[in-house]
Design a protein around this motif. Structure first.
Motif, PDB file in Angstrom:
ATOM      1  N   SER A  69      -1.097  -9.031 -21.010  1.00 21.15           N
ATOM      2  CA  SER A  69      -0.579  -8.947 -19.753  1.00 21.15           C
ATOM      3  C   SER A  69       0.647  -8.089 -19.773  1.00 21.15           C
ATOM      4  CB  SER A  69      -0.428 -10.249 -19.011  1.00 21.15           C
ATOM      5  OG  SER A  69       0.588 -10.960 -19.689  1.00 21.15           O
ATOM      6  N   SER A  70       1.085  -7.559 -18.630  1.00 22.02           N
ATOM      7  CA  SER A  70       2.171  -6.870 -18.509  1.00 22.02           C
ATOM      8  C   SER A  70       2.707  -7.011 -17.338  1.00 22.02           C
ATOM      9  CB  SER A  70       1.950  -5.359 -18.833  1.00 22.02           C
ATOM     10  OG  SER A  70       2.943  -4.582 -18.518  1.00 22.02           O
ATOM     11  N   LYS A  71       4.239  -7.123 -17.311  1.00 19.08           N
ATOM     12  CA  LYS A  71       4.941  -7.359 -15.990  1.00 19.08           C
ATOM     13  C   LYS A  71       5.380  -6.190 -15.363  1.00 19.08           C
ATOM     14  CE  LYS A  71       5.963 -12.078 -16.694  1.00 19.08           C
ATOM     15  NZ  LYS A  71       7.139 -13.256 -16.922  1.00 19.08           N
ATOM     16  N   PHE A  72       5.585  -5.945 -14.180  1.00 18.77           N
ATOM     17  CA  PHE A  72       6.118  -4.724 -13.551  1.00 18.77           C
ATOM     18  C   PHE A  72       6.883  -5.057 -12.415  1.00 18.77           C
ATOM     19  CE2 PHE A  72       2.298  -4.888 -10.693  1.00 18.77           C
ATOM     20  CZ  PHE A  72       2.797  -4.320  -9.701  1.00 18.77           C
ATOM     21  N   ASN A  73       7.839  -4.253 -12.010  1.00 20.67           N
ATOM     22  CA  ASN A  73       8.737  -4.559 -10.894  1.00 20.67           C
ATOM     23  C   ASN A  73       8.924  -3.283 -10.022  1.00 20.67           C
ATOM     24  OD1 ASN A  73      10.205  -7.344 -11.594  1.00 20.67           O
ATOM     25  ND2 ASN A  73      10.535  -6.044 -13.323  1.00 20.67           N
ATOM     26  N   ALA A  74       8.626  -3.265  -8.798  1.00 27.01           N
ATOM     27  CA  ALA A  74       8.631  -1.998  -7.915  1.00 27.01           C
ATOM     28  C   ALA A  74       8.915  -2.351  -6.451  1.00 27.01           C
ATOM     29  CB  ALA A  74       7.411  -1.536  -7.804  1.00 27.01           C
ATOM     30  N   THR A  75       9.501  -1.465  -5.875  1.00 33.41           N
ATOM     31  CA  THR A  75       9.769  -1.847  -4.193  1.00 33.41           C
ATOM     32  C   THR A  75       9.216  -0.508  -3.795  1.00 33.41           C
ATOM     33  OG1 THR A  75      11.831  -3.061  -4.633  1.00 33.41           O
ATOM     34  CG2 THR A  75      11.600  -1.911  -2.630  1.00 33.41           C
ATOM     35  N   TYR A  76       8.142  -0.835  -2.597  1.00 32.21           N
ATOM     36  CA  TYR A  76       7.611   0.517  -2.106  1.00 32.21           C
ATOM     37  C   TYR A  76       8.204   0.551  -0.550  1.00 32.21           C
ATOM     38  CZ  TYR A  76       4.339   0.564  -5.815  1.00 32.21           C
ATOM     39  OH  TYR A  76       3.701   0.481  -7.009  1.00 32.21           O
ATOM     40  N   LYS A  77       8.600   1.758  -0.199  1.00 26.04           N
ATOM     41  CA  LYS A  77       9.001   1.823   1.161  1.00 26.04           C
ATOM     42  C   LYS A  77       7.666   2.234   2.165  1.00 26.04           C
ATOM     43  CE  LYS A  77      13.711   3.271  -0.071  1.00 26.04           C
ATOM     44  NZ  LYS A  77      14.804   4.367  -0.113  1.00 26.04           N
ATOM     45  N   VAL A  78       7.605   1.551   3.167  1.00 23.21           N
ATOM     46  CA  VAL A  78       6.426   1.724   3.845  1.00 23.21           C
ATOM     47  C   VAL A  78       6.800   2.499   5.230  1.00 23.21           C
ATOM     48  CG1 VAL A  78       4.187   0.575   4.836  1.00 23.21           C
ATOM     49  CG2 VAL A  78       5.452  -0.303   2.725  1.00 23.21           C
ATOM     50  N   THR A  79       6.233   3.637   5.483  1.00 27.60           N
ATOM     51  CA  THR A  79       6.418   4.204   6.447  1.00 27.60           C
ATOM     52  C   THR A  79       5.027   4.718   7.310  1.00 27.60           C
ATOM     53  OG1 THR A  79       6.740   6.332   5.595  1.00 27.60           O
ATOM     54  CG2 THR A  79       8.607   5.261   5.919  1.00 27.60           C
ATOM     55  N   ASP A  80       5.206   4.951   8.635  1.00 27.42           N
ATOM     56  CA  ASP A  80       4.144   5.684   9.283  1.00 27.42           C
ATOM     57  C   ASP A  80       3.984   6.856   9.326  1.00 27.42           C
ATOM     58  OD1 ASP A  80       2.031   6.381  11.334  1.00 27.42           O
ATOM     59  OD2 ASP A  80       2.629   4.947  12.882  1.00 27.42           O
ATOM     60  N   THR A  81       3.228   7.483   8.564  1.00 29.85           N
ATOM     61  CA  THR A  81       3.101   9.030   8.006  1.00 29.85           C
ATOM     62  C   THR A  81       3.071   9.843   9.579  1.00 29.85           C
ATOM     63  OG1 THR A  81       0.726   9.028   7.480  1.00 29.85           O
ATOM     64  CG2 THR A  81       2.640   8.758   5.770  1.00 29.85           C
TER      65      THR A  81
END
Length: 92
Positions: A69-81
């Motif tokens: 297994s592998s751990k990841f960290n991420a933050t996605y900015k979600v916009t209406d295209t």
């Protein structure tokens, strides 16, 4: 609020070269879903902290071939295209 992100089977493959030539495949045998935190805003965000995904690792010297297994960290900015100035708001 929580939200899920599903990685399809073998949906991410990382290859390294040099001293350690490794191939890491995430979600190698089945789709994997991880839960994150949804925050309404402008833009809204979907954040993952230490999300664990199954992996297989192949390669020679220096490759962590015993890893499962592998751990990841991420933050996605979600916009209406189609309307970037509009906020995407989730209520529950």
């Amino acid at each position: 609020m929580t939200a899920g992100l599903t990685m399809p089977t073998a949906g991410f493959v990382l290859k390294t070269s040099g001293l350690a030539s490794c191939t890491v495949t995430a979600a190698p045998t089945a789709a994997a879903t991880v839960n994150g935190t949804w925050t309404n805003g402008a833009p809204s965000t979907l954040k993952f902290t230490d999300a664990s995904v199954p992996v297989t690792v192949v390669g020679g010297f220096g490759c962590p071939t015993s890893a499962t297994s592998s751990k990841f960290n991420a933050t996605y900015k979600v916009t209406d295209t189609t309307a970037p100035a509009s906020a995407i708001t989730v209520t529950g």
